[in-house]
Design a protein around this motif. Structure first.
Motif, PDB file in Angstrom:
ATOM      1  N   TRP A  71      15.910 -20.300  58.474  1.00 23.49           N
ATOM      2  CA  TRP A  71      16.099 -20.670  57.071  1.00 23.49           C
ATOM      3  C   TRP A  71      15.633 -19.553  56.139  1.00 23.49           C
ATOM      4  O   TRP A  71      16.270 -19.275  55.121  1.00 23.49           O
ATOM      5  N   ASN A  73      15.763 -16.464  56.675  1.00 22.64           N
ATOM      6  CA  ASN A  73      16.798 -15.425  56.720  1.00 22.64           C
ATOM      7  C   ASN A  73      17.993 -15.734  55.820  1.00 22.64           C
ATOM      8  O   ASN A  73      18.731 -14.830  55.434  1.00 22.64           O
ATOM      9  N   LYS A  74      18.173 -17.001  55.495  1.00 23.12           N
ATOM     10  CA  LYS A  74      19.285 -17.366  54.606  1.00 23.12           C
ATOM     11  C   LYS A  74      18.956 -17.073  53.140  1.00 23.12           C
ATOM     12  O   LYS A  74      19.847 -17.110  52.282  1.00 23.12           O
ATOM     13  N   LYS A  76      17.396 -18.732  50.763  1.00 25.98           N
ATOM     14  CA  LYS A  76      17.679 -19.806  49.819  1.00 25.98           C
ATOM     15  C   LYS A  76      16.372 -20.502  49.469  1.00 25.98           C
ATOM     16  O   LYS A  76      15.719 -21.077  50.336  1.00 25.98           O
ATOM     17  N   LYS A  80      15.989 -27.002  53.306  1.00 27.81           N
ATOM     18  CA  LYS A  80      16.982 -26.667  54.323  1.00 27.81           C
ATOM     19  C   LYS A  80      17.949 -27.812  54.563  1.00 27.81           C
ATOM     20  O   LYS A  80      17.602 -29.004  54.422  1.00 27.81           O
ATOM     21  N   CYS A 156      14.191 -10.845  50.662  1.00 31.74           N
ATOM     22  CA  CYS A 156      15.434 -11.301  50.043  1.00 31.74           C
ATOM     23  C   CYS A 156      15.660 -10.586  48.708  1.00 31.74           C
ATOM     24  O   CYS A 156      15.326 -11.117  47.648  1.00 31.74           O
ATOM     25  N   GLY A 221      20.720 -18.196  61.767  1.00 37.63           N
ATOM     26  CA  GLY A 221      20.139 -17.566  60.581  1.00 37.63           C
ATOM     27  C   GLY A 221      20.127 -16.063  60.729  1.00 37.63           C
ATOM     28  O   GLY A 221      19.299 -15.513  61.430  1.00 37.63           O
TER      29      GLY A 221
END
Length: 242
Positions: A71, A73-74, A76, A80, A156, A221
């Motif tokens: 998660w 790695n996404k 956001k 989740k 990120c 991910g």
């Protein structure tokens, strides 16, 4: 000649800045990272006020760490998508809890992020369950029956800037049930299980704390790619001045 020297200097400076500012992302298998995450959680759990009669010692879980990493790695900053579906976030925990921290990579340390979550205790009233703002991060950290944790970090750039870090911790089993207190008030360890021992005000159990491997648990991910665009952009602006 002077212009050429300035040009070379600026390009050298730009690439030096890129190389020196690239943050290090700890692996979910890194022993120090694991120890730091577990230690910070248990320090918060053993020092709750009022004291907890049934606070379990929290230990690392590989499956939760894999889910947290996928998660993170996404990139956001939101809950989740697997959270509402049974056994979608973990192979043995039906549902899992989650905390997310977002900040500068230069200031990231597990204990720093976990400490910020637990600062919510200042606006949380254990007796009345009243919270003047949001206290879910704190109550999940000190949820007595959540005894496993797995954390992960990622960089990120697209969220807030080139050095934005996201730190995710997942907890099993899930805490934060509506209308329930995170733990039972009482003398430390006075309500530990029959097979438990008391250590530093926490209920410990070797069987419960065993590290279980999940070789077939691979949540999706893709790792975000670190880019140097922001720093190089600054260098380009400087070049245009000459």
């Amino acid at each position: 000649m002077v212009y050429g020297n300035k040009l070379n200097f600026l390009w050298t400076l730009g690439f030096y800045l890129v190389a020196s500012q690239t943050p290090t992302v700890p692996s979910i298998e890194d022993k120090k990272f694991i120890e730091d995450c577990v230690r910070a959680h248990n320090e918060m759990r053993r020092t709750v006020q009022p004291s907890a009669a049934n606070m379990k010692y929290m230990s690392w879980d590989e499956g939760l760490a894999k889910t947290a990493k996928a998660w993170a790695n996404k990139c956001k900053y939101q809950r989740k998508t697997c959270s509402e579906k049974p056994y979608q976030c973990h192979p043995t925990f039906k549902y899992v809890g989650e905390n997310i921290w977002l900040g500068g990579s230069y200031q990231f340390k597990p204990e720093f992020a976990i400490g910020l979550w637990c600062n919510e205790k200042m606006i949380y009233n254990y007796s009345t369950l009243h919270c003047s703002k949001a206290c879910g991060h704190y109550t999940q950290v000190v949820w007595a029956d959540s005894y496993k944790v797995g954390c992960a970090m990622a960089i990120c750039p697209q969220l807030q800037g080139a050095a934005t870090a996201i730190f995710v911790c997942d907890y099993g089993p899930l805490g934060n049930y509506a209308g329930a207190r995170p733990y039972t008030e009482g003398a430390s360890c006075s309500m530990c299980g029959k097979e438990d021992t008391c250590e530093n005000s926490l209920c410990k159990n070797e069987e419960r704390e065993k590290l279980i491997k999940y070789p077939n648990w691979n949540p999706q991910g893709k790792a975000p790619q670190w880019t140097a665009c922001n720093l190089l952009y600054i260098v380009c602006i400087l070049l245009r001045m000459f």
